[in-house]
Every structure is written in C-alpha cells, then in structure tokens.
Scaffold this motif. Structure first.
Motif, PDB file in Angstrom:
ATOM      1  N   UNK A 273      -8.778 -69.237 -21.930  1.00  0.00           N
ATOM      2  CA  UNK A 273      -9.803 -69.778 -21.017  1.00  0.00           C
ATOM      3  C   UNK A 273     -11.175 -69.118 -21.204  1.00  0.00           C
ATOM      4  N   UNK A 274     -11.174 -67.994 -21.851  1.00  0.00           N
ATOM      5  CA  UNK A 274     -12.395 -67.190 -21.979  1.00  0.00           C
ATOM      6  C   UNK A 274     -13.388 -67.815 -22.963  1.00  0.00           C
ATOM      7  N   UNK A 275     -14.671 -67.596 -22.739  1.00  0.00           N
ATOM      8  CA  UNK A 275     -15.649 -68.111 -23.712  1.00  0.00           C
ATOM      9  C   UNK A 275     -15.519 -67.311 -25.010  1.00  0.00           C
ATOM     10  N   UNK A 276     -16.005 -67.931 -26.094  1.00  0.00           N
ATOM     11  CA  UNK A 276     -15.941 -67.252 -27.399  1.00  0.00           C
ATOM     12  C   UNK A 276     -16.724 -65.938 -27.343  1.00  0.00           C
ATOM     13  N   UNK A 277     -17.871 -65.957 -26.618  1.00  0.00           N
ATOM     14  CA  UNK A 277     -18.705 -64.734 -26.538  1.00  0.00           C
ATOM     15  C   UNK A 277     -17.927 -63.613 -25.840  1.00  0.00           C
ATOM     16  N   UNK A 278     -17.223 -63.980 -24.772  1.00  0.00           N
ATOM     17  CA  UNK A 278     -16.485 -62.966 -24.030  1.00  0.00           C
ATOM     18  C   UNK A 278     -15.319 -62.427 -24.875  1.00  0.00           C
ATOM     19  N   UNK A 279     -14.671 -63.320 -25.588  1.00  0.00           N
ATOM     20  CA  UNK A 279     -13.599 -62.885 -26.488  1.00  0.00           C
ATOM     21  C   UNK A 279     -14.136 -61.921 -27.543  1.00  0.00           C
ATOM     22  N   UNK A 280     -15.312 -62.246 -28.090  1.00  0.00           N
ATOM     23  CA  UNK A 280     -15.915 -61.365 -29.105  1.00  0.00           C
ATOM     24  C   UNK A 280     -16.282 -60.020 -28.503  1.00  0.00           C
ATOM     25  N   UNK A 281     -16.753 -60.058 -27.243  1.00  0.00           N
ATOM     26  CA  UNK A 281     -17.121 -58.793 -26.591  1.00  0.00           C
ATOM     27  C   UNK A 281     -15.874 -57.898 -26.439  1.00  0.00           C
ATOM     28  N   UNK A 282     -14.758 -58.503 -26.040  1.00  0.00           N
ATOM     29  CA  UNK A 282     -13.529 -57.718 -25.909  1.00  0.00           C
ATOM     30  C   UNK A 282     -13.084 -57.164 -27.262  1.00  0.00           C
ATOM     31  N   UNK A 283     -13.219 -58.006 -28.286  1.00  0.00           N
ATOM     32  CA  UNK A 283     -12.822 -57.541 -29.628  1.00  0.00           C
ATOM     33  C   UNK A 283     -13.658 -56.341 -30.055  1.00  0.00           C
ATOM     34  N   UNK A 284     -14.938 -56.356 -29.706  1.00  0.00           N
ATOM     35  CA  UNK A 284     -15.802 -55.208 -30.050  1.00  0.00           C
ATOM     36  C   UNK A 284     -15.364 -53.982 -29.257  1.00  0.00           C
ATOM     37  N   UNK A 285     -14.983 -54.236 -28.015  1.00  0.00           N
ATOM     38  CA  UNK A 285     -14.617 -53.124 -27.137  1.00  0.00           C
ATOM     39  C   UNK A 285     -13.365 -52.367 -27.622  1.00  0.00           C
ATOM     40  N   UNK A 286     -12.479 -53.084 -28.309  1.00  0.00           N
ATOM     41  CA  UNK A 286     -11.241 -52.418 -28.742  1.00  0.00           C
ATOM     42  C   UNK A 286     -11.384 -51.775 -30.132  1.00  0.00           C
ATOM     43  N   UNK A 287     -12.568 -51.914 -30.748  1.00  0.00           N
ATOM     44  CA  UNK A 287     -12.722 -51.375 -32.112  1.00  0.00           C
ATOM     45  C   UNK A 287     -12.433 -49.872 -32.227  1.00  0.00           C
TER      46      UNK A 287
ATOM     47  N   UNK B   8      -6.842 -40.400 -24.476  1.00  0.00           N
ATOM     48  CA  UNK B   8      -8.204 -40.848 -24.143  1.00  0.00           C
ATOM     49  C   UNK B   8      -8.278 -42.369 -23.979  1.00  0.00           C
ATOM     50  N   UNK B   9      -7.290 -43.066 -24.494  1.00  0.00           N
ATOM     51  CA  UNK B   9      -7.278 -44.524 -24.337  1.00  0.00           C
ATOM     52  C   UNK B   9      -6.371 -44.970 -23.201  1.00  0.00           C
ATOM     53  N   UNK B  10      -5.403 -44.114 -22.825  1.00  0.00           N
ATOM     54  CA  UNK B  10      -4.377 -44.603 -21.896  1.00  0.00           C
ATOM     55  C   UNK B  10      -4.284 -43.848 -20.581  1.00  0.00           C
ATOM     56  N   UNK B  11      -4.589 -42.545 -20.583  1.00  0.00           N
ATOM     57  CA  UNK B  11      -4.290 -41.738 -19.400  1.00  0.00           C
ATOM     58  C   UNK B  11      -5.447 -41.830 -18.397  1.00  0.00           C
ATOM     59  N   UNK B  12      -5.188 -42.359 -17.180  1.00  0.00           N
ATOM     60  CA  UNK B  12      -6.313 -42.732 -16.304  1.00  0.00           C
ATOM     61  C   UNK B  12      -6.901 -41.590 -15.473  1.00  0.00           C
ATOM     62  N   UNK B  13      -7.020 -40.392 -16.054  1.00  0.00           N
ATOM     63  CA  UNK B  13      -7.717 -39.329 -15.334  1.00  0.00           C
ATOM     64  C   UNK B  13      -9.214 -39.370 -15.642  1.00  0.00           C
TER      65      UNK B  13
END
Ligand code: SF4
Length: 211
Positions: free
Chosen positions: A21-35, A158-163
C-alpha cells in the motif's frame, strides 16, 4: 499449519500488505533506512565465511544435520520480516509461503529447504547464532576471533536492543502507526522489552492487541 507457522504467515502477509500500500517514495525511504543494517549483516556473513564456513559445512551441512535450524525454535522479530521483504523478490516470498504451508523437513525449521535457509536476509537471531562446539574450536584455534565476534554482537544490539532508539523498534512503531499489529512486534509487545524501552525514556506506544 501449526501455531508457529500461522503466526509467521500472518506477519508475512500483513507486512506485505502494508508495504504494497505504501508509495514508491516511502518504500525507497525505508530501503535507505535499512542500509546500515544490511552493511552490518554483510560484515557478519564475511566474518562467518572466513572463520566458521568450513567447520559448519563439515559438521552440519554436508550431513544435513543443520542443528541450529531447529523446529519452531527461532524468535523472529517484525523487523526481520520487513527487512527481508524489502530485499526479497516475488519468487523468494512465494518460496517462503510454500515453506510455511509445506515444510521440506518435518523436524527442522519450517524455512529450511534443500538449498538452505529460504529467507533473503535471514533473521538476526539466526545470523548471530554459533553453536558451542564450533565456537570453542574456532576461538581456541584463532587469536582475536572471539574479540571480533564480541564486537559484532555488540553492534547487533545497536539495531535491536531498545535501550536507545534502534532500527528494530523504529520498524515496529512505524508499522503500528499504519495500523499494523503483529505478535512478532516483540519490542512493543513483550513486557521485558517494553520496560527497557521505558527505562531508557523512550516513549512506548500501548502494547499491541491481537489484530
Ligand atoms: S530461519 Fe533460516 S537460518 Fe533461521 S533457523 Fe530457519 S532455516 Fe535456519
């Protein structure tokens, strides 16, 4: 499908639906975020190949024991599902669905196929698992490898532990704000992890309810 497979199935479908359902721009933003996370995972794979590949192949893969891929034993996080979907193609997703409907091995992890794990980016808990025998063998034989492994383990937190603000929490809260609710959103569903988040002063959304 057993309860574990149904839970995985529901999460996979929900994440897919929300991503579609997400826009292509939002999908791309998430992809950048996980780099940065993918870069880290690349380093983990290089490390494992360099120091553990031969041992794991000899003791587990060639005899198809795959001791670490135990049945219904892997705690998958919502972020694992989202990251994998952001990286996988349609065939890989279909393959995972097939693995949930009809596992290749009845007594092993539902995702284990004839060619190995069916995830494109396997769950973090799997990537960071080393069995005791092989760990002891390698750490004793090679100087400095244990210290390198500890550094990678710390980086994984640093990616998983929510402290502190972490990617895995971000991906849960982001999809919760879109209306998604999954039992794999452990950071916002497990009392222990929610407490850590609150102690760190991070505003926690209400624990998820069943969709
Ligand atoms: S998800 Fe993949 S790596 Fe993890 S236990 Fe299952 S088959 Fe093994």
């Amino acid at each position: 499908m057993n309860e574990y497979q149904s839970e995985q199935w529901d999460a996979l479908l929900l994440a897919r639906q929300l991503l579609t359902r997400m826009s292509a721009e939002e999908g791309d933003r998430l992809k950048k975020q996980i780099l940065p996370y993918l870069e880290f995972r690349g380093r983990v794979e290089q490390f494992l190949d360099a120091h553990f590949g031969a041992h794991c192949t000899r003791s587990c893969y060639t005899n198809r024991r795959s001791a670490c891929c135990s049945k219904d034993g892997i705690i998958v996080f919502w972020a694992d599902v989202v990251i994998n979907l952001l990286c996988a193609d349609e065939d890989q997703v279909a393959d995972m669905q097939q693995a949930l409907r009809k596992p290749f091995y009845e007594s092993k992890c539902t995702y284990l196929g004839a060619q190995g794990c069916r995830w494109r980016v396997r769950p973090l808990v799997c990537a960071m698992f080393l069995c005791d025998p092989v760990r002891e063998t390698v750490f004793q034989a090679e100087d400095g490898v244990e210290a390198q492994w500890k550094t990678l383990q710390q980086r994984a937190q640093d990616f998983r532990w929510p402290d502190k603000p972490v990617l895995f929490d971000y991906l849960e809260t982001y999809f919760m704000e879109l209306g998604g609710r999954s039992s794999l959103m452990h950071i916002n569903g497990s009392p222990g992890l929610l407490r850590i988040k609150r102690q760190a002063g991070l505003c926690a959304p209400k624990p998820h309810q069943k969709p």
